[in-house]
Design a protein around this motif. Structure first.
Motif, mmCIF file in Angstrom:
data_model
loop_
_atom_site.group_PDB
_atom_site.id
_atom_site.type_symbol
_atom_site.label_atom_id
_atom_site.label_comp_id
_atom_site.label_asym_id
_atom_site.label_seq_id
_atom_site.Cartn_x
_atom_site.Cartn_y
_atom_site.Cartn_z
ATOM 1 N N ASN A 1 0.807 -1.220 0.000
ATOM 2 C CA ASN A 1 0.000 0.000 0.000
ATOM 3 C C ASN A 1 0.844 1.276 0.000
ATOM 4 O O ASN A 1 0.653 2.144 0.851
ATOM 5 N N PRO A 2 1.754 1.431 -0.943
ATOM 6 C CA PRO A 2 2.572 2.647 -0.941
ATOM 7 C C PRO A 2 1.772 3.862 -1.387
ATOM 8 O O PRO A 2 0.855 3.747 -2.203
ATOM 9 N N SER A 3 2.116 5.012 -0.849
ATOM 10 C CA SER A 3 1.516 6.258 -1.338
ATOM 11 C C SER A 3 2.442 6.925 -2.346
ATOM 12 O O SER A 3 1.999 7.691 -3.187
ATOM 13 N N LEU A 4 3.740 6.601 -2.277
ATOM 14 C CA LEU A 4 4.743 7.170 -3.189
ATOM 15 C C LEU A 4 5.675 6.052 -3.650
ATOM 16 O O LEU A 4 6.107 5.229 -2.838
ATOM 17 N N ASP B 1 10.246 1.134 -17.028
ATOM 18 C CA ASP B 1 9.791 1.930 -15.887
ATOM 19 C C ASP B 1 8.657 2.862 -16.285
ATOM 20 O O ASP B 1 7.703 3.045 -15.535
ATOM 21 N N ARG B 2 8.763 3.463 -17.459
ATOM 22 C CA ARG B 2 7.737 4.406 -17.927
ATOM 23 C C ARG B 2 6.494 3.707 -18.458
ATOM 24 O O ARG B 2 5.412 4.282 -18.452
ATOM 25 N N GLY B 3 6.648 2.483 -18.926
ATOM 26 C CA GLY B 3 5.559 1.777 -19.600
ATOM 27 C C GLY B 3 4.870 0.747 -18.733
ATOM 28 O O GLY B 3 4.021 1.064 -17.901
ATOM 29 N N SER B 4 5.262 -0.519 -18.916
ATOM 30 C CA SER B 4 4.580 -1.633 -18.239
ATOM 31 C C SER B 4 4.614 -1.533 -16.720
ATOM 32 O O SER B 4 3.636 -1.854 -16.043
ATOM 33 N N LYS B 5 5.736 -1.085 -16.169
ATOM 34 C CA LYS B 5 5.837 -1.008 -14.710
ATOM 35 C C LYS B 5 4.902 0.074 -14.168
ATOM 36 O O LYS B 5 4.188 -0.154 -13.192
ATOM 37 N N PHE B 6 4.881 1.241 -14.805
ATOM 38 C CA PHE B 6 3.974 2.302 -14.359
ATOM 39 C C PHE B 6 2.516 1.869 -14.526
ATOM 40 O O PHE B 6 1.670 2.165 -13.683
ATOM 41 N N ALA B 7 2.208 1.121 -15.587
ATOM 42 C CA ALA B 7 0.841 0.610 -15.777
ATOM 43 C C ALA B 7 0.452 -0.298 -14.610
ATOM 44 O O ALA B 7 -0.679 -0.229 -14.110
ATOM 45 N N ALA B 8 1.374 -1.129 -14.159
ATOM 46 C CA ALA B 8 1.101 -1.991 -12.999
ATOM 47 C C ALA B 8 0.948 -1.154 -11.736
ATOM 48 O O ALA B 8 0.019 -1.366 -10.945
ATOM 49 N N TYR B 9 1.839 -0.181 -11.535
ATOM 50 C CA TYR B 9 1.776 0.667 -10.341
ATOM 51 C C TYR B 9 0.438 1.399 -10.243
ATOM 52 O O TYR B 9 -0.093 1.601 -9.151
ATOM 53 N N ARG B 10 -0.110 1.827 -11.371
ATOM 54 C CA ARG B 10 -1.376 2.567 -11.361
ATOM 55 C C ARG B 10 -2.539 1.727 -10.832
ATOM 56 O O ARG B 10 -3.578 2.264 -10.476
ATOM 57 N N LYS B 11 -2.366 0.416 -10.745
ATOM 58 C CA LYS B 11 -3.410 -0.463 -10.211
ATOM 59 C C LYS B 11 -3.452 -0.445 -8.690
ATOM 60 O O LYS B 11 -4.360 -1.019 -8.092
ATOM 61 N N LEU B 12 -2.482 0.191 -8.064
ATOM 62 C CA LEU B 12 -2.445 0.297 -6.604
ATOM 63 C C LEU B 12 -3.356 1.437 -6.151
ATOM 64 O O LEU B 12 -3.079 2.604 -6.424
ATOM 65 N N ALA B 13 -4.428 1.112 -5.463
ATOM 66 C CA ALA B 13 -5.375 2.139 -5.007
ATOM 67 C C ALA B 13 -4.716 3.144 -4.076
ATOM 68 O O ALA B 13 -5.096 4.313 -4.041
ATOM 69 N N SER B 14 -3.710 2.711 -3.324
ATOM 70 C CA SER B 14 -3.047 3.581 -2.352
ATOM 71 C C SER B 14 -2.094 4.587 -3.000
ATOM 72 O O SER B 14 -1.780 5.616 -2.389
ATOM 73 N N LEU B 15 -1.619 4.301 -4.195
ATOM 74 C CA LEU B 15 -0.576 5.125 -4.810
ATOM 75 C C LEU B 15 -1.109 6.501 -5.194
ATOM 76 O O LEU B 15 -2.087 6.619 -5.933
#
Length: 187
Positions: free
Chosen positions: A101-104, A117-131
């Motif tokens: 549950n990271p906020s940052l 980092d800019r593509g697939s990883k950021f797409a996965a990170y955006r699925k975190l409701a806490s971010l």
């Protein structure tokens, strides 16, 4: 990224296997990828950001983590090792294996991982409701790209270059660019 010797794991199998490995591996949808070592500038900048966050977050319910802590993105069936992340969520403090549950999240770019980092990883990170914020740090350009989640669940880019302070509204603090890039170009 290179695929590890065994090609398919469940999340539970990955966690058990990863604990016994000398090197770090990220996990995405059953596939495991070996991570390569970072260059000195990358490590210095990630360390600067971690140290600045650690100092500024003392006495708050938030805790910064550095590259050796895994991040679980359950919605993407993935585990990553962000360069730096901050969680303010109590459930993360008791989990010794990963943060959920990271906020940052902060990624310091390297030539070999920039597109990922800019593509697939950021797409996965955006699925975190806490971010709430995702920082991409470009050492070559001395730039910090801060993607901030809006109330409409869109991601708005705030671009920091030069003498400006990088504003982290999710944590109610700012990081001077000089502090982020401190100790580079020496030697």
């Amino acid at each position: 990224m290179q695929t590890a010797e065994r090609l398919h794991f469940s999340a539970e199998d990955y966690l058990a296997w990863e604990d016994s490995q000398a090197e770090k591996h990220e996990f995405v949808a059953g596939e495991v990828f070996a991570m390569v070592g970072a260059r000195q500038d990358h490590v210095v900048v990630a360390g600067n950001i971690f140290a600045a966050l650690k100092q500024r977050l003392r006495g708050t319910p938030c805790r910064p983590y550095v590259a050796d802590m895994k991040l679980r993105v359950e919605a993407a069936d993935a585990f990553f090792y962000p360069d730096v992340m901050v969680s303010c969520h109590p459930s993360d403090f008791g989990n010794q294996q990963f943060i959920s549950n990271p906020s940052l999240i902060v990624e310091v770019l390297s030539d070999s991982t920039a597109a990922y980092d800019r593509g697939s990883k950021f797409a996965a990170y955006r699925k975190l409701a806490s971010l709430q914020e995702f920082l991409i740090v470009d050492i070559e350009a001395r730039r910090v790209e801060c993607f901030r989640r809006t109330a409409d669940n869109d991601w708005l880019l705030h671009d920091y270059v030069g003498e400006f302070d990088c504003q982290l509204t999710s944590l109610s603090l700012s990081l001077p660019m000089a502090e982020i890039f401190e100790d580079l170009d020496q030697g």
